[in-house]
Structures are given as structure tokens and as C-alpha cells.
Design a protein around this motif. Structure first.
Motif, PDB file in Angstrom:
ATOM      1  N   ASN A  30       0.816  -1.222   0.000  1.00  0.00           N
ATOM      2  CA  ASN A  30       0.000   0.000   0.000  1.00  0.00           C
ATOM      3  C   ASN A  30       0.848   1.270   0.000  1.00  0.00           C
ATOM      4  OD1 ASN A  30      -1.740  -2.047   2.102  1.00  0.00           O
ATOM      5  ND2 ASN A  30      -2.739  -1.278   0.272  1.00  0.00           N
ATOM      6  N   VAL A  31       1.973   1.225   0.741  1.00  0.00           N
ATOM      7  CA  VAL A  31       2.816   2.435   0.837  1.00  0.00           C
ATOM      8  C   VAL A  31       4.281   2.029   0.667  1.00  0.00           C
ATOM      9  CG1 VAL A  31       3.586   4.337   2.338  1.00  0.00           C
ATOM     10  CG2 VAL A  31       1.184   3.617   2.378  1.00  0.00           C
ATOM     11  N   ILE A  32       5.023   2.838  -0.088  1.00  0.00           N
ATOM     12  CA  ILE A  32       6.467   2.615  -0.250  1.00  0.00           C
ATOM     13  C   ILE A  32       7.207   3.897   0.132  1.00  0.00           C
ATOM     14  CG2 ILE A  32       8.346   2.065  -1.880  1.00  0.00           C
ATOM     15  CD1 ILE A  32       6.288   0.585  -3.614  1.00  0.00           C
ATOM     16  N   LEU A  33       8.228   3.754   0.981  1.00  0.00           N
ATOM     17  CA  LEU A  33       9.129   4.874   1.276  1.00  0.00           C
ATOM     18  C   LEU A  33      10.437   4.577   0.556  1.00  0.00           C
ATOM     19  CD1 LEU A  33       9.585   7.513   2.928  1.00  0.00           C
ATOM     20  CD2 LEU A  33      10.633   6.090   4.688  1.00  0.00           C
ATOM     21  N   ASP A  34      10.807   5.468  -0.386  1.00  0.00           N
ATOM     22  CA  ASP A  34      11.965   5.173  -1.233  1.00  0.00           C
ATOM     23  C   ASP A  34      13.023   6.265  -1.164  1.00  0.00           C
ATOM     24  OD1 ASP A  34      13.616   3.920  -3.106  1.00  0.00           O
ATOM     25  OD2 ASP A  34      12.752   5.089  -4.733  1.00  0.00           O
ATOM     26  N   MET A  35      14.269   5.839  -0.926  1.00  0.00           N
ATOM     27  CA  MET A  35      15.405   6.763  -0.923  1.00  0.00           C
ATOM     28  C   MET A  35      16.342   6.471  -2.091  1.00  0.00           C
ATOM     29  SD  MET A  35      17.558   5.110   2.277  1.00  0.00           S
ATOM     30  CE  MET A  35      16.230   5.142   3.452  1.00  0.00           C
ATOM     31  N   VAL A  36      15.964   5.571  -2.982  1.00  0.00           N
ATOM     32  CA  VAL A  36      16.877   5.132  -4.042  1.00  0.00           C
ATOM     33  C   VAL A  36      16.590   5.836  -5.377  1.00  0.00           C
ATOM     34  CG1 VAL A  36      17.796   3.149  -5.309  1.00  0.00           C
ATOM     35  CG2 VAL A  36      17.188   2.893  -2.905  1.00  0.00           C
ATOM     36  N   GLY A  37      15.332   5.925  -5.780  1.00  0.00           N
ATOM     37  CA  GLY A  37      15.025   6.557  -7.071  1.00  0.00           C
ATOM     38  C   GLY A  37      15.608   5.755  -8.215  1.00  0.00           C
ATOM     39  N   GLY A  38      16.116   6.422  -9.252  1.00  0.00           N
ATOM     40  CA  GLY A  38      16.729   5.735 -10.395  1.00  0.00           C
ATOM     41  C   GLY A  38      15.812   4.638 -10.919  1.00  0.00           C
ATOM     42  N   ASP A  39      16.397   3.458 -11.136  1.00  0.00           N
ATOM     43  CA  ASP A  39      15.579   2.383 -11.723  1.00  0.00           C
ATOM     44  C   ASP A  39      14.625   1.750 -10.706  1.00  0.00           C
ATOM     45  OD1 ASP A  39      17.225   0.813 -10.194  1.00  0.00           O
ATOM     46  OD2 ASP A  39      17.952  -0.441 -11.845  1.00  0.00           O
ATOM     47  N   TYR A  40      14.697   2.191  -9.433  1.00  0.00           N
ATOM     48  CA  TYR A  40      13.720   1.682  -8.456  1.00  0.00           C
ATOM     49  C   TYR A  40      12.322   2.262  -8.702  1.00  0.00           C
ATOM     50  CZ  TYR A  40      16.651  -0.836  -5.021  1.00  0.00           C
ATOM     51  OH  TYR A  40      17.457  -1.745  -4.373  1.00  0.00           O
ATOM     52  N   VAL A  41      12.237   3.415  -9.355  1.00  0.00           N
ATOM     53  CA  VAL A  41      10.939   4.088  -9.445  1.00  0.00           C
ATOM     54  C   VAL A  41       9.941   3.211 -10.202  1.00  0.00           C
ATOM     55  CG1 VAL A  41       9.716   6.152 -10.220  1.00  0.00           C
ATOM     56  CG2 VAL A  41      12.025   6.356  -9.268  1.00  0.00           C
ATOM     57  N   ASP A  42      10.367   2.740 -11.364  1.00  0.00           N
ATOM     58  CA  ASP A  42       9.452   1.902 -12.146  1.00  0.00           C
ATOM     59  C   ASP A  42       9.157   0.587 -11.428  1.00  0.00           C
ATOM     60  OD1 ASP A  42       7.923   1.789 -14.537  1.00  0.00           O
ATOM     61  OD2 ASP A  42       9.240   0.172 -15.226  1.00  0.00           O
ATOM     62  N   ARG A  43      10.180   0.079 -10.726  1.00  0.00           N
ATOM     63  CA  ARG A  43       9.985  -1.179  -9.981  1.00  0.00           C
ATOM     64  C   ARG A  43       9.067  -0.943  -8.774  1.00  0.00           C
ATOM     65  NH1 ARG A  43      15.886  -3.004  -8.998  1.00  0.00           N
ATOM     66  NH2 ARG A  43      15.026  -5.035  -8.463  1.00  0.00           N
ATOM     67  N   ASN A  44       9.140   0.240  -8.183  1.00  0.00           N
ATOM     68  CA  ASN A  44       8.193   0.564  -7.114  1.00  0.00           C
ATOM     69  C   ASN A  44       6.752   0.568  -7.649  1.00  0.00           C
ATOM     70  OD1 ASN A  44      10.135   0.884  -5.112  1.00  0.00           O
ATOM     71  ND2 ASN A  44      10.337   3.095  -5.431  1.00  0.00           N
ATOM     72  N   TYR A  45       6.581   1.121  -8.854  1.00  0.00           N
ATOM     73  CA  TYR A  45       5.233   1.111  -9.449  1.00  0.00           C
ATOM     74  C   TYR A  45       4.751  -0.337  -9.595  1.00  0.00           C
ATOM     75  CZ  TYR A  45       5.677   6.083 -10.812  1.00  0.00           C
ATOM     76  OH  TYR A  45       5.817   7.452 -10.825  1.00  0.00           O
ATOM     77  N   ALA A  46       5.686  -1.215  -9.974  1.00  0.00           N
ATOM     78  CA  ALA A  46       5.314  -2.631 -10.151  1.00  0.00           C
ATOM     79  C   ALA A  46       5.003  -3.296  -8.806  1.00  0.00           C
ATOM     80  CB  ALA A  46       6.440  -3.375 -10.865  1.00  0.00           C
ATOM     81  N   ALA A  47       5.712  -2.865  -7.742  1.00  0.00           N
ATOM     82  CA  ALA A  47       5.541  -3.499  -6.415  1.00  0.00           C
ATOM     83  C   ALA A  47       4.368  -2.920  -5.630  1.00  0.00           C
ATOM     84  CB  ALA A  47       6.826  -3.334  -5.596  1.00  0.00           C
ATOM     85  N   ALA A  48       3.796  -1.820  -6.111  1.00  0.00           N
ATOM     86  CA  ALA A  48       2.718  -1.153  -5.364  1.00  0.00           C
ATOM     87  C   ALA A  48       1.372  -1.825  -5.616  1.00  0.00           C
ATOM     88  CB  ALA A  48       2.645   0.310  -5.772  1.00  0.00           C
ATOM     89  N   ALA A  49       0.512  -1.743  -4.615  1.00  0.00           N
ATOM     90  CA  ALA A  49      -0.857  -2.247  -4.757  1.00  0.00           C
ATOM     91  C   ALA A  49      -1.725  -1.199  -5.460  1.00  0.00           C
ATOM     92  CB  ALA A  49      -1.426  -2.524  -3.358  1.00  0.00           C
ATOM     93  N   GLU A  50      -2.920  -1.561  -5.806  1.00  0.00           N
ATOM     94  CA  GLU A  50      -3.871  -0.580  -6.341  1.00  0.00           C
ATOM     95  C   GLU A  50      -4.064   0.527  -5.314  1.00  0.00           C
ATOM     96  OE1 GLU A  50      -7.517  -2.294  -7.665  1.00  0.00           O
ATOM     97  OE2 GLU A  50      -6.506  -3.527  -9.180  1.00  0.00           O
ATOM     98  N   ASP A  51      -4.144   1.742  -5.792  1.00  0.00           N
ATOM     99  CA  ASP A  51      -4.265   2.933  -4.926  1.00  0.00           C
ATOM    100  C   ASP A  51      -3.055   3.111  -4.003  1.00  0.00           C
ATOM    101  OD1 ASP A  51      -6.873   3.960  -5.761  1.00  0.00           O
ATOM    102  OD2 ASP A  51      -7.635   2.081  -4.918  1.00  0.00           O
ATOM    103  N   GLY A  52      -1.922   2.515  -4.389  1.00  0.00           N
ATOM    104  CA  GLY A  52      -0.701   2.613  -3.582  1.00  0.00           C
ATOM    105  C   GLY A  52      -0.133   4.025  -3.573  1.00  0.00           C
ATOM    106  N   ARG A  53       0.583   4.331  -2.484  1.00  0.00           N
ATOM    107  CA  ARG A  53       1.222   5.649  -2.338  1.00  0.00           C
ATOM    108  C   ARG A  53       2.734   5.430  -2.239  1.00  0.00           C
ATOM    109  NH1 ARG A  53      -2.920   3.576   0.504  1.00  0.00           N
ATOM    110  NH2 ARG A  53      -2.243   4.296   2.556  1.00  0.00           N
ATOM    111  N   ILE A  54       3.478   6.121  -3.080  1.00  0.00           N
ATOM    112  CA  ILE A  54       4.936   5.981  -3.099  1.00  0.00           C
ATOM    113  C   ILE A  54       5.526   7.330  -2.716  1.00  0.00           C
ATOM    114  CG2 ILE A  54       6.936   5.502  -4.573  1.00  0.00           C
ATOM    115  CD1 ILE A  54       4.697   3.973  -6.349  1.00  0.00           C
TER     116      ILE A  54
END
Ligand SMILES: NC(=O)c1ccc[n+]([C@@H]2O[C@H](COP(=O)([O-])OP(=O)(O)OC[C@H]3O[C@@H](n4cnc5c(N)ncnc54)[C@H](OP(=O)(O)O)[C@@H]3O)[C@@H](O)[C@H]2O)c1
Length: 335
Positions: free
Chosen positions: A219-243
Motif C-alpha cells: 500500500n505504501v512505499i518509502l523510497d530513498m533510491v530513485g533511479g531504476d527503483y521508481v518503475d519497480r516501485n510502481y510494479a511493487a505497489a498495490a492498487e491505490d498505492g502511495r509511493i
């Protein structure tokens, strides 16, 4: 304001030029004078944070009006108060979010950005709290709106930010997944309350997150990496997820599949704490004191202490941080 025992000069650690850890050198500086709403703290310990490293190399200049000295958090005793200060008295032990200047024997801070030291904590523990707790509270709970029963992924779980995020998310009833770069770091994250720790060097975190959430994603992702993690975060997020983006250690540029963003109705946001107003930081301080300070006093949540260095050896603290083997917080002893 009482100035009886306050010297005119103090020792502080200055960034003498942009560069490696050795540009951090002791200097004699004037003891700062508190403005009417400020307190002067005799610093007993100061926290070290990754943004201090970026400031040292010249990549994160202090905001206008802030001290040029590094140091975003400090704990100690109030030794003088400005004319309009209401809450604090001389002798009060406090921990504070500073806009800079923590690597010094004295620092001034607006009274609303200081908090009492939670019962039972030492000065070094207290100094390890503000920067990561303010950041995590704002980004995970206010911006990311993490709710009890939801799932949460934090990258860099063994970092100062990560160790705070794992504990707070777990304490508020989330299912916590984290990534870290070694087996030891993953073990430390599990001990702090993470339900699943993914060694990103061995495992693809997207697949592991899907596996841990029955294919739903988090549901929620806290990310300090950015770069190629961004698209992978979109893939790892649930519907209505917040990144929520708080840094870009893996690079600021990214290529993303926006179809995923639309299909899952994702929200991708971010923030930086340091340039925000004193009033804004004061509102976070008030929420932390009400919701989180009781957890610290009960030891249900605690700062994770990595190593403590004398203030004069701040360069060693930065070396330690840049080596990347630390787990939790590095702190400077100013006593
Ligand atoms: N936006 C804000 O308001 C705000 C406030 C405070 C801090 N921050 C940022 O938050 C981050 C963490 O701060 P901190 O003080 O907790 O620092 P820290 O303890 O030094 O942690 C940095 C972590 O990042 C991980 N890491 C580094 N480079 C990476 C990469 N390329 N890919 C994946 N992981 C990487 C490391 O873990 P591994 O060894 O597991 O890779 C390490 O645990 C910093 O970038 C800092 O600037 C932002």
C-alpha cells in the motif's frame, strides 16, 4: 535570557571546503545568540545524517538564514531562552531538529522545534531521534497515509531512516517489508519488527514483495533510491498505492511505465524536510510528541545506535557513514 555561564566562543566542526571527510575541521566560532522565540542548547550529542555528507561535498547547501555548520539534530540542556519563549526553562533537557549547526558545543533552535527527551533515554540516544523521526512521520504517515493493517515497503531498511520507518510502521500496525544490501542488515531489520527483509543483491524485490502480499503489492512505499527503483516501485505497489520519495541515492533520472500508474491509480509524491518552515516542523513536533514519544518512553520504539564518535572526530563519523556498513544511527558525543 541568562548568559552567566555561557562563553563567547565555542568549538564547532566546520566544512572548510567541499570535499572528503577530512574537510571537517574544528573551528572556534561565536556562541550563537537566541532570537526571541529561540532557545540556546548546550549540546551534549549531535546526530549524523546522510544529508550532512551531501552538504560536506557541496551537493546540499544550507537554506538561507541557516547556520553554515553541519548538523540537523542535537540533544542537550537549555542554557538560555529568548524573551518570548514560553515552554522551556534553563536546565531543561531537550532534543531538537536544527536547520544546521548541530556539530557544535552550542546551537540555537526555535522553541517549537525542540522536544523533551523521552523518559529514560541518554543524550546520545535522544540526539539520534529528530531527523529520522520527523522525516518518517511526515512522509510515511502524513504524506503516505499509512494505515493500520496496510502493507508497507521501505528501501534501505538498515539506514537511520529505515530503522525508524520499520519500527514506527510496525508499532502502528502495518505489515512491514524492507530491502537491504546484506544478510546482516536484513537480520537487523527483522529484529526491529520487519515481517520480511529482502536482500536486494540476491533477490528481485518486486517478485519478493508480490510473493509476500499474495500478489497484491504494498500500500505504501518509502523510497530513498530513485533511479531504476521508481518503475519497480510502481510494479511493487498495490492498487491505490502511495509511493513517497525522500532521496535519489540511485540517481535522480528514471524511466517509468505511466500505464501502471494509471491502471493502479498510484500516487507518487515526495518531500525534503530541511527547507520547510519552522511552523511546519513545529506541527510535526507536536504530533510526534503526542503519538510517538509515549512509544519511545516505553521502549516500544528506540533509536538504533551504530557508533558514537567525539565531536572533534566528526570526519571519522562521516567515513563510517560513507563506508556503508553502519546499521542505524551514528552520533557525535559533545560532552
Ligand atoms: N527527504 C528528506 O526530508 C530526507 C530527510 C533525511 C534523510 N533523507 C535521505 O534519506 C536517505 C537515508 O538517510 P540516512 O541518514 O538514514 O542515511 P544512511 O543511514 O546512510 O542510509 C543510506 C542507505 O541507503 C542505502 N543505499 C545507498 N545507496 C544505495 C543505492 N544506490 N541503492 C540502494 N540502496 C542504497 C544503504 O543501504 P544498503 O547498504 O542496504 O544499500 C543505506 O542503508 C539519504 O539519502 C538522505 O539524504 C531525506
Amino acid at each position: 535570557m541568562s548568559t552567566d555561564t555561557i562563553p563567547e566562543k565555542m568549538m564547532a566542526i566546520a566544512i572548510t571546503e567541499p570535499g572528503g571527510p577530512l574537510v571537517l575541521k574544528p573551528q572556534r566560532r561565536d556562541v550563537p545568540m537566541p532570537r526571541p522565540e529561540e532557545i540556546l542548547i548546550k549540546v551534549r550529542a549531535a546526530g549524523v545524517n546522510r544529508p550532512d555528507v551531501f552538504q560536506r561535498i557541496g551537493a546540499y547547501p544550507p537554506p538561507k538564514d541557516a547556520s553554515d555548520l553541519p548538523g540537523l539534530e542535537a540533544a542537550g540542556e537549555v542554557v538560555a531562552v529568548g524573551a518570548n519563549v514560553k515552554r522551556w526553562r534553563i536546565g531543561d533537557p531537550v532534543t531538537a531538529l536544527t536547520a544546521g549547526g548541530g556539530y557544535a558545543e552550542y546551537v540555537t533552535v526555535h522553541e517549537s522545534n525542540a522536544l523533551p527527551i523521552p523518559h529514560g533515554l541518554t543524550f546520545t540516544e535522544a540526539a539520534a531521534i529528530p531527523e529520522t523521526f520527523f522525516t518518517v512521520w511526515h512522509n510515511v504517515f502524513q504524506r503516505g497515509q499509512l494505515q493500520k493493517g496496510e502493507s508497507f515497503l521501505v528501501h534501505g531498511g538498515s539506514s537511520g531512516i529505515g530503522t525508524t520507518a520499520i519500527q514506527l510502521a510496525a508499532a502502528f500496525g502495518a505489515y512491514v517489508i524492507t530491502t537491504a544490501g546484506s544478510a546482516d542488515k536484513c537480520d537487523a531489520c527483522l529484529k526491529l519488527g520487519a515481517n520480511r527483509a529482502i536482500n536486494y543483491r540476491d533477490e528481485d524485490f518486486v517478485a519478493a514483495v508480490k510473493d509476500a502480499t499474495d500478489g497484491k503489492g504494498v500500500n505504501v512505499i518509502l523510497d530513498m533510491v530513485g533511479g531504476d527503483y521508481v518503475d519497480r516501485n510502481y510494479a511493487a505497489a498495490a492498487e491505490d498505492g502511495r509511493i513517497v520519495q525522500i532521496a535519489s541515492l540511485g540517481g535522480p533520472q528514471s524511466t517509468v511505465n505511466v500505464s501502471r500508474l494509471m491502471a493502479k491509480r498510484l500516487t507518487h509524491t515526495g518531500s525534503t524536510l530541511r527547507p520547510r518552515s519552522i511552523a511546519f516542523k513545529g506541527t510535526i513536533a507536536a504530533e510526534l510528541e503526542e503519538r510517538v514519544w509515549p512509544l519511545l518512553a516505553d521502549r516500544r520504539v528506540a533509536p538504533v545506535m551504530d557508533m558514537i564518535f567525539p565531536l572533534r572526530e566528526a570526519w571519522r563519523a562521516h567515513e563510517r557513514m560513507e563506508e556503508g556498513d553502519h546499521i542505524g544511527k551514528i552520533v557525535l558525543d559533545v560532552s
